[in-house]
Every structure is written in structure tokens, then in C-alpha cells.
Motif scaffolding. Sequence first.
Motif, PDB file in Angstrom:
ATOM      1  N   ASN A 330       0.860  -1.175   0.000  1.00 31.70           N
ATOM      2  CA  ASN A 330       0.000   0.000   0.000  1.00 31.70           C
ATOM      3  C   ASN A 330       0.904   1.235   0.000  1.00 31.70           C
ATOM      4  OD1 ASN A 330      -2.520  -1.487   0.358  1.00 31.70           O
ATOM      5  ND2 ASN A 330      -1.765  -1.896   2.426  1.00 31.70           N
ATOM      6  N   PHE A 331       0.555   2.247  -0.778  1.00 30.84           N
ATOM      7  CA  PHE A 331       1.430   3.415  -0.860  1.00 30.84           C
ATOM      8  C   PHE A 331       0.655   4.689  -0.590  1.00 30.84           C
ATOM      9  CE2 PHE A 331       0.032   2.297  -5.160  1.00 30.84           C
ATOM     10  CZ  PHE A 331      -0.480   3.493  -5.643  1.00 30.84           C
ATOM     11  N   TYR A 332       1.383   5.699  -0.054  1.00 31.59           N
ATOM     12  CA  TYR A 332       0.788   6.962   0.345  1.00 31.59           C
ATOM     13  C   TYR A 332       1.681   8.102  -0.122  1.00 31.59           C
ATOM     14  CZ  TYR A 332      -1.424   3.652   3.542  1.00 31.59           C
ATOM     15  OH  TYR A 332      -2.074   2.571   4.062  1.00 31.59           O
ATOM     16  N   PHE A 333       1.054   9.150  -0.647  1.00 36.86           N
ATOM     17  CA  PHE A 333       1.791  10.321  -1.100  1.00 36.86           C
ATOM     18  C   PHE A 333       2.556  10.955   0.066  1.00 36.86           C
ATOM     19  CE2 PHE A 333       2.024  14.952  -1.519  1.00 36.86           C
ATOM     20  CZ  PHE A 333       2.649  15.090  -2.752  1.00 36.86           C
ATOM     21  N   MET A 334       3.818  11.246  -0.177  1.00 39.94           N
ATOM     22  CA  MET A 334       4.642  11.891   0.832  1.00 39.94           C
ATOM     23  C   MET A 334       4.951  13.336   0.442  1.00 39.94           C
ATOM     24  SD  MET A 334       8.129  10.419   2.580  1.00 39.94           S
ATOM     25  CE  MET A 334       8.938  10.150   1.013  1.00 39.94           C
ATOM     26  N   GLU A 335       5.509  13.525  -0.751  1.00 42.54           N
ATOM     27  CA  GLU A 335       5.802  14.870  -1.240  1.00 42.54           C
ATOM     28  C   GLU A 335       6.166  14.784  -2.709  1.00 42.54           C
ATOM     29  OE1 GLU A 335       9.163  16.534   0.765  1.00 42.54           O
ATOM     30  OE2 GLU A 335      10.399  14.765   0.481  1.00 42.54           O
ATOM     31  N   MET A 336       6.258  15.941  -3.332  1.00 43.87           N
ATOM     32  CA  MET A 336       6.721  15.995  -4.716  1.00 43.87           C
ATOM     33  C   MET A 336       7.913  16.920  -4.795  1.00 43.87           C
ATOM     34  SD  MET A 336       4.731  16.950  -8.258  1.00 43.87           S
ATOM     35  CE  MET A 336       5.518  16.611  -9.850  1.00 43.87           C
ATOM     36  N   ASN A 337       8.983  16.435  -5.392  1.00 46.03           N
ATOM     37  CA  ASN A 337      10.169  17.248  -5.631  1.00 46.03           C
ATOM     38  C   ASN A 337      10.051  17.845  -7.023  1.00 46.03           C
ATOM     39  OD1 ASN A 337      11.850  16.927  -3.214  1.00 46.03           O
ATOM     40  ND2 ASN A 337      11.816  14.771  -3.778  1.00 46.03           N
ATOM     41  N   THR A 338       9.942  19.157  -7.076  1.00 45.87           N
ATOM     42  CA  THR A 338       9.673  19.852  -8.334  1.00 45.87           C
ATOM     43  C   THR A 338      10.966  20.209  -9.055  1.00 45.87           C
ATOM     44  OG1 THR A 338       9.502  21.896  -7.048  1.00 45.87           O
ATOM     45  CG2 THR A 338       7.455  20.748  -7.549  1.00 45.87           C
ATOM     46  N   ARG A 339      11.748  19.202  -9.313  1.00 43.51           N
ATOM     47  CA  ARG A 339      13.065  19.394  -9.929  1.00 43.51           C
ATOM     48  C   ARG A 339      13.582  18.039 -10.400  1.00 43.51           C
ATOM     49  NH1 ARG A 339      16.030  17.010  -5.921  1.00 43.51           N
ATOM     50  NH2 ARG A 339      15.388  17.401  -3.767  1.00 43.51           N
ATOM     51  N   LEU A 340      14.750  18.048 -10.985  1.00 44.05           N
ATOM     52  CA  LEU A 340      15.451  16.816 -11.320  1.00 44.05           C
ATOM     53  C   LEU A 340      16.072  16.255 -10.050  1.00 44.05           C
ATOM     54  CD1 LEU A 340      16.101  15.279 -14.012  1.00 44.05           C
ATOM     55  CD2 LEU A 340      18.350  16.371 -13.923  1.00 44.05           C
ATOM     56  N   GLN A 341      15.932  14.943  -9.821  1.00 41.95           N
ATOM     57  CA  GLN A 341      16.451  14.335  -8.606  1.00 41.95           C
ATOM     58  C   GLN A 341      17.914  13.932  -8.757  1.00 41.95           C
ATOM     59  OE1 GLN A 341      14.379  14.936  -6.020  1.00 41.95           O
ATOM     60  NE2 GLN A 341      13.999  12.821  -5.432  1.00 41.95           N
ATOM     61  N   VAL A 342      18.596  13.821  -7.636  1.00 38.32           N
ATOM     62  CA  VAL A 342      19.980  13.350  -7.634  1.00 38.32           C
ATOM     63  C   VAL A 342      20.078  11.999  -8.332  1.00 38.32           C
ATOM     64  CG1 VAL A 342      21.933  12.678  -6.174  1.00 38.32           C
ATOM     65  CG2 VAL A 342      20.462  14.588  -5.494  1.00 38.32           C
ATOM     66  N   GLU A 343      19.102  11.137  -8.081  1.00 40.71           N
ATOM     67  CA  GLU A 343      19.165   9.750  -8.552  1.00 40.71           C
ATOM     68  C   GLU A 343      18.557   9.540  -9.935  1.00 40.71           C
ATOM     69  OE1 GLU A 343      15.807  10.279  -5.531  1.00 40.71           O
ATOM     70  OE2 GLU A 343      17.893  10.882  -5.776  1.00 40.71           O
ATOM     71  N   HIS A 344      18.343  10.623 -10.703  1.00 42.55           N
ATOM     72  CA  HIS A 344      17.721  10.464 -12.016  1.00 42.55           C
ATOM     73  C   HIS A 344      18.496   9.553 -12.978  1.00 42.55           C
ATOM     74  CE1 HIS A 344      20.634  13.610 -13.198  1.00 42.55           C
ATOM     75  NE2 HIS A 344      20.471  13.154 -14.412  1.00 42.55           N
ATOM     76  N   PRO A 345      19.841   9.384 -12.853  1.00 46.34           N
ATOM     77  CA  PRO A 345      20.533   8.535 -13.832  1.00 46.34           C
ATOM     78  C   PRO A 345      20.041   7.088 -13.891  1.00 46.34           C
ATOM     79  CG  PRO A 345      22.123   9.927 -12.704  1.00 46.34           C
ATOM     80  CD  PRO A 345      20.823  10.095 -11.989  1.00 46.34           C
ATOM     81  N   ILE A 346      19.568   6.536 -12.755  1.00 46.65           N
ATOM     82  CA  ILE A 346      19.122   5.138 -12.836  1.00 46.65           C
ATOM     83  C   ILE A 346      17.839   5.015 -13.648  1.00 46.65           C
ATOM     84  CG2 ILE A 346      20.319   4.274 -10.800  1.00 46.65           C
ATOM     85  CD1 ILE A 346      17.804   4.664  -9.171  1.00 46.65           C
ATOM     86  N   THR A 347      17.009   6.051 -13.637  1.00 50.97           N
ATOM     87  CA  THR A 347      15.828   6.047 -14.504  1.00 50.97           C
ATOM     88  C   THR A 347      16.251   6.131 -15.961  1.00 50.97           C
ATOM     89  OG1 THR A 347      14.365   6.989 -12.829  1.00 50.97           O
ATOM     90  CG2 THR A 347      13.749   7.333 -15.125  1.00 50.97           C
ATOM     91  N   GLU A 348      17.248   6.964 -16.245  1.00 51.14           N
ATOM     92  CA  GLU A 348      17.759   7.049 -17.616  1.00 51.14           C
ATOM     93  C   GLU A 348      18.294   5.706 -18.093  1.00 51.14           C
ATOM     94  OE1 GLU A 348      19.232  11.657 -17.970  1.00 51.14           O
ATOM     95  OE2 GLU A 348      20.602  10.239 -17.026  1.00 51.14           O
ATOM     96  N   MET A 349      18.951   4.974 -17.185  1.00 53.63           N
ATOM     97  CA  MET A 349      19.562   3.696 -17.566  1.00 53.63           C
ATOM     98  C   MET A 349      18.511   2.642 -17.923  1.00 53.63           C
ATOM     99  SD  MET A 349      22.838   4.163 -17.440  1.00 53.63           S
ATOM    100  CE  MET A 349      24.094   3.022 -16.857  1.00 53.63           C
ATOM    101  N   ILE A 350      17.380   2.622 -17.211  1.00 56.08           N
ATOM    102  CA  ILE A 350      16.383   1.580 -17.483  1.00 56.08           C
ATOM    103  C   ILE A 350      15.385   1.977 -18.567  1.00 56.08           C
ATOM    104  CG2 ILE A 350      16.559   0.617 -15.152  1.00 56.08           C
ATOM    105  CD1 ILE A 350      13.778   1.947 -14.601  1.00 56.08           C
ATOM    106  N   THR A 351      15.383   3.252 -18.966  1.00 53.46           N
ATOM    107  CA  THR A 351      14.448   3.699 -20.006  1.00 53.46           C
ATOM    108  C   THR A 351      15.152   4.151 -21.281  1.00 53.46           C
ATOM    109  OG1 THR A 351      14.421   5.943 -19.066  1.00 53.46           O
ATOM    110  CG2 THR A 351      12.695   4.408 -18.331  1.00 53.46           C
ATOM    111  N   GLY A 352      16.485   4.238 -21.258  1.00 50.71           N
ATOM    112  CA  GLY A 352      17.223   4.656 -22.448  1.00 50.71           C
ATOM    113  C   GLY A 352      16.964   6.096 -22.833  1.00 50.71           C
ATOM    114  N   THR A 353      16.757   6.967 -21.841  1.00 58.90           N
ATOM    115  CA  THR A 353      16.453   8.378 -22.108  1.00 58.90           C
ATOM    116  C   THR A 353      17.543   9.277 -21.545  1.00 58.90           C
ATOM    117  OG1 THR A 353      15.172   8.485 -20.054  1.00 58.90           O
ATOM    118  CG2 THR A 353      13.960   7.978 -22.078  1.00 58.90           C
ATOM    119  N   ASP A 354      17.523  10.522 -21.944  1.00 63.29           N
ATOM    120  CA  ASP A 354      18.351  11.574 -21.357  1.00 63.29           C
ATOM    121  C   ASP A 354      17.392  12.613 -20.801  1.00 63.29           C
ATOM    122  OD1 ASP A 354      19.864  13.868 -20.811  1.00 63.29           O
ATOM    123  OD2 ASP A 354      21.302  13.458 -22.405  1.00 63.29           O
ATOM    124  N   LEU A 355      17.188  12.605 -19.502  1.00 68.44           N
ATOM    125  CA  LEU A 355      16.175  13.461 -18.893  1.00 68.44           C
ATOM    126  C   LEU A 355      16.546  14.935 -18.943  1.00 68.44           C
ATOM    127  CD1 LEU A 355      15.054  11.294 -15.833  1.00 68.44           C
ATOM    128  CD2 LEU A 355      14.222  11.298 -18.188  1.00 68.44           C
TER     129      LEU A 355
END
Length: 679
Positions: A330-355
Motif C-alpha cells: 500500500n502506498f501513500y503520497f509523501m511529497e513531490m520534488n519539483t526538480r530533477l532528482q539526484v538519482e535520475h541517472p538510474i531512470t535514464e539507464m532503465i528507459t534509455g532516455t536523457d532526462l
Amino acid sequence: MAAASAVSVLLVAAERNRWQRVPSLLLTSRKWTWKQRTMKYATTTGRNITKVLIANRGEIACRVMRTARRMGVQSVAVYSEADRNSMHVDMADEAYSIGPAPSQQSYLSMEKIIQVARISAAQAIHPGYGFLSENMEFAELCKQEGIIFIGPPSSAIRDMGIKSTSKSIMAAAGVPIVEGYHGEDQSDQCLKEHAGRIGYPVMIKAVRGGGGKGMRIVRSENEFQEQLESARREAKKSFNDDAMLIEKFVDTPRHVEVQVFGDHHGNAVYLFERDCSVQRRHQKIIEEAPGPGIKPEVRKKLGEAAVKAAKAVNYVGAGTVEFIMDSQHNFYFMEMNTRLQVEHPITEMITGTDLVEWQLRIAAGERIPLSQDEITLQGHAFEARIYAEDPDNNFMPGAGPLVHLSTPPADLSTRIETGVRQGDEVSVHYDPMIAKLVVWAADRQAALTKLRYSLRQYHIVGLHTNIDFLLSLAGHPEFEAGNVHTDFIPQHREALLPSRKATDKELLCQAALGLILKEKAMSDAFRIQTQDQYSPFAFSSGRRLNNCYTRNMTLRDGKNNVAIAVTYNRDGSYSMQEGSVQIDIPVPKYLTLASSEGTQEGTLAPMTGTIEKVFVKAGDRVKAGDSLMVMIAMKMEHTIKAPKDGTIKKVFYQEGSQANRHAPLVQFEEEESDKREAK
């Protein structure tokens, strides 16, 4: 800004690169090449982003510059006096000094950043993360100045940056939230009453900001007031706002976040989730994507909830919706970071994108490059944050020179995200992160194997790092099984941080011998350079006419000082012994070793920083565990506790003064029991 001020900023532009100080608006070392490369991009975007100012430093500034260069967009760097010789300054096409080391006078100065944008003729500003990246006023100021802010509109930053507001918006949008108090009454009594109503343990959080700053877990009513005051001070320092909210603390949850993107045309997509559960000091230390053990149907619900959250505030650009997840997923909203995150490279690696490329294109008015159906998940990625910190000392951050730095080789499945090089210095003024090690493989086990292999190839000399700790963490059976949660490190502390044994006596002697031999090599080199073999400054033999010279040295072994008496023998050898036991060293040389007690734990400065608060004075009687002082360094607040019962004899520092690491902060009166032990 006055004309004189504009000229003064202009004249120090790019001083680091030693370009001539001339009254020219543009520095043109690579202008011809860039002009050719930017033309195509300028015509396809329609908003003519040919030059971007990066209002940040370190690895994120370098990260943005790499993508800008590939796209043919010129980059403008800003730097404080402490960053004059930094990597991001060298990488940029233009660089401008913006003031002293403290971030309030440089990287957080909106007026200086805007002035540099004007002078450099940058059409857009990329804020990176931290500093001004989630500052509503800065986003609005950019809009007023006709400068593209590479981020969401100021209204989205306002709505999602204030946690109390964001909770209300999410509840209205049908996104599940955690029970808590997000009201305007900020009196101590009101907050305390709501904490009691919600039920301990509770989480005190700064209404603005993120990154673990201004956040405290309170497990009982007795500690509420002290933790509230501490959280407020830290929030004021980090975000210039000490408003707090209270939330129910979900025990042993997972921290799962979803990368989202929105554009100016009303479109929004998600790029799957990242698990960032393993943390210390409420800050992430290792992240992975996708989340281990999350089923496809849960993944889809997470993504859809994140898109719903983004659309509720008309979000544009890169954002991250953070959820806490219980053991039943079960998941609950905590907050939204309105920017690029420190850890964005791992998302780029699994999606083949350049954010970052997506950010630039969307800021220029383009649509999101891919539809939701076109975004696919492939493989698994890990990111390990390499920090200048001491895991054996409660992860205290450190500062100092990177005497030696070698990394694993980068390739298509290994990224080294950094803003420092060998010889650079980790500054006390900023975050102590040295680098991010990012790896990808076809599945989680293969990626984890690659992560451990790459960590073993990382070598840093000159300051404490967390590399060995990351290796222990990545090798823990429960981590390998994917059983992660936010209490992972405390739960497995004994295995991850075993008690440190005293260094072997022979190793300490070898260390002392190494220092002596280094001195000898330096004096030999001096003798050769001066061509004076009889110079009294070129001898380090310790020779005396009628007796053997004994020299006292002190080495630091963990928290203990070790006194070493080195005897320079007439035959050129050295001697050493501990008590009546003689220790042989494999050079046949001997030293004399004696141990001395380390300074009382807790009364030393754990890091170089500023004394924020002083709670005691000479003559005060304290008990073990009482708060003595509060230090702030590298954006972190640390409370110095009394190591024992006793009376304060002397306080060495006042509020606002600077203390170096390991400096004594207070002195205790010598008790009768101490005198008896000394005898």
C-alpha cells in the motif's frame, strides 16, 4: 543593479580559466564551433535556447553541461570563491564569479544569478537540484525577466513545495495520503497537541524543502520540544522558512518514488519507479530502479497516481512524486520534488532516455518526446552515492583534499557522475558528495554484482569515505534479497558497522616509520636541489654527539591518540618497544610504542563547522547525554552531547564561531574519581 555592479561582475567573469579580463559581454573561446552546432536546435525548438546558465555547482552542473554540449547548446557556469578551481568551471563555455563561499552570498543569490544571465545573454537557466531549484520566487523572477526557467511554473513549485498545501491538493485529486497536521497554527503547544492526537512515533517535517533537512523522528512526548527546535533551526538555515508539519510515522516503510514529466501542452507521463529506501540521516545513500519485488500491477498504479498528482498542479518538466509504501505494498503520497532528482541517472539507464535533454526540449516548448506506451523498462540499475563522511562516526561529513582519486572505467553500463578530480578539495561549505556510481545490467542480481565490482575499483585517499560501507551494504544478504526499508541500516547496524578493533601495533609502527622515511626522502631531494650536501636543513637522521635522540610522535587510531617514541640509533636504525615487549618490524628497525588515552568522546568537534547554539557555560552541572552545543556544517546540524556526568570547567567556542574537526569544545572539571584513576 547599478552599472558599476554589472561591470564588476563582468570583469571577474571566467577568471578561473585565466581568460583576459576585458569588458566584453561574451567570452568567445569556442564561439564559432558552438554557433554552427546550435543553429539546428534553435530552429527546431522555436524558442531559441542556444545558451543555458546552470545555477548550480559540482556534479549536477557538469551533468547538465555534458548534455548541453551534445545538443549544441552553450553553457554558462557560476562559481563562488571556494569553487574557483572547480571542474564545472573548467567545463563551461563561460564562467562568472558570484561571490563568497557561503551559499547565501553566492549560489542562493537570485539577483546575482539573474545579473549573470543578462550579461552572458543566456536564454534559459537550469537550476539543477538544491539551492534555487525549488524556489518559487526565483522561478517567478526568471519569468519577469524573460528568461526561461527550466522547471515547472512557479505555481506548481508553490503548491507542491509547501507540504501542507500539497497534501490537501493530493487528497482532493484522489491520491492516498498519510494522516497528519498541516495547519497554519505553528505554536509549540498546537504542534505538540496534534502529535499526541496522531500518536507517537511522529515525523516532524519542514513545510518547505527536502533532502532530509528539517526532518526529525519523535518517538515520545519527552523529546518532542528538543527535536522541534532542532528541526526548525535546520529548516531556517536550509530554506529560510521554519514552518513545520506533523505526520504519523509509518514504521519500517519503503521509500518509493516515481519519475514524471509534463509539458506545456497538457501531456504527462511516468518513467517508472525508483526505490530509495536505504538511507542514513534521512538522506538517500543507495537507490535502484525499478523497485525490487514490485509487481507490474502495483507499478502501474504507482505511475498513474504520480501522473494524477502532476496533472493536479499543471506540472511542466521533470518532477518526482515520492510515496511511502508499507509491507503490503500500500502506498501513500509523501511529497513531490519539483526538480530533477539526484538519482535520475538510474531512470535514464532503465528507459534509455536523457532526462536533461527532455528538460531542455520541453522548456523550449516541445512536446514530451515519447508517449506512455513508448516508454519501456529494460534491465536494472543501481546508484551508490560516494560521500566524504565517516560511517564509523555516525556518518559525520568531512572536508579536505582528494590526494588520490581513481575510479572504475566508464562505459555504456557504468557512469561516474562527479564534479571533482584528483587534487580538488571537498569544501566544508557544501554537500560532501564526491560522486555517484551508476551501473546497469540485464537483471537485479547482475547489476548488484557489477555495483560491488565497481565499488572495489574506486580508490580515494585524503579523507574518510563511505566506500567500504557501501560494499558492506551491497553485500548484505537481506539487501541482496531485496528486503529493503528505511530502517535497514539501523536494523543491520551490527553487521554493517562492526565494532572497530584497535590497529595492530606493528601497523602503527610501520605508519610512523613511513612518516620518517618520507621526511628523509624530502630532505634528500632538498640536498640535491640546493647542491649543498652539508646543509643543516638537509639532514633528518636525528644524530646527536653523546646520546641517542628520542622523538615523540602522535598518530590517530580511530578515536584514540597513540603516542610513539622513536629512538634514532647511532647505526642509522630505529628502535621501539611497548612496555617490556619488543616488536620486530620487517625492515629491521625498531620503535618504542606507548598508548595514550583519546580525548573524551563527545567533547570533540566531529567535523569542521560553525557553532550554531551553545547550551552550557562554565560551572554548569550536566548529565551524560545532555546537549552541550549544536554545530552546522555541510547543510547538516549535529548536536554535541555530554559523554559523562560532570561540571563544565570551560567552553572554548561561542555561537557563530568556527571549530575545526577534532577540536575540543568544552572542558570538564576533574572529578575525584578521575584523580584516583590517574594515580
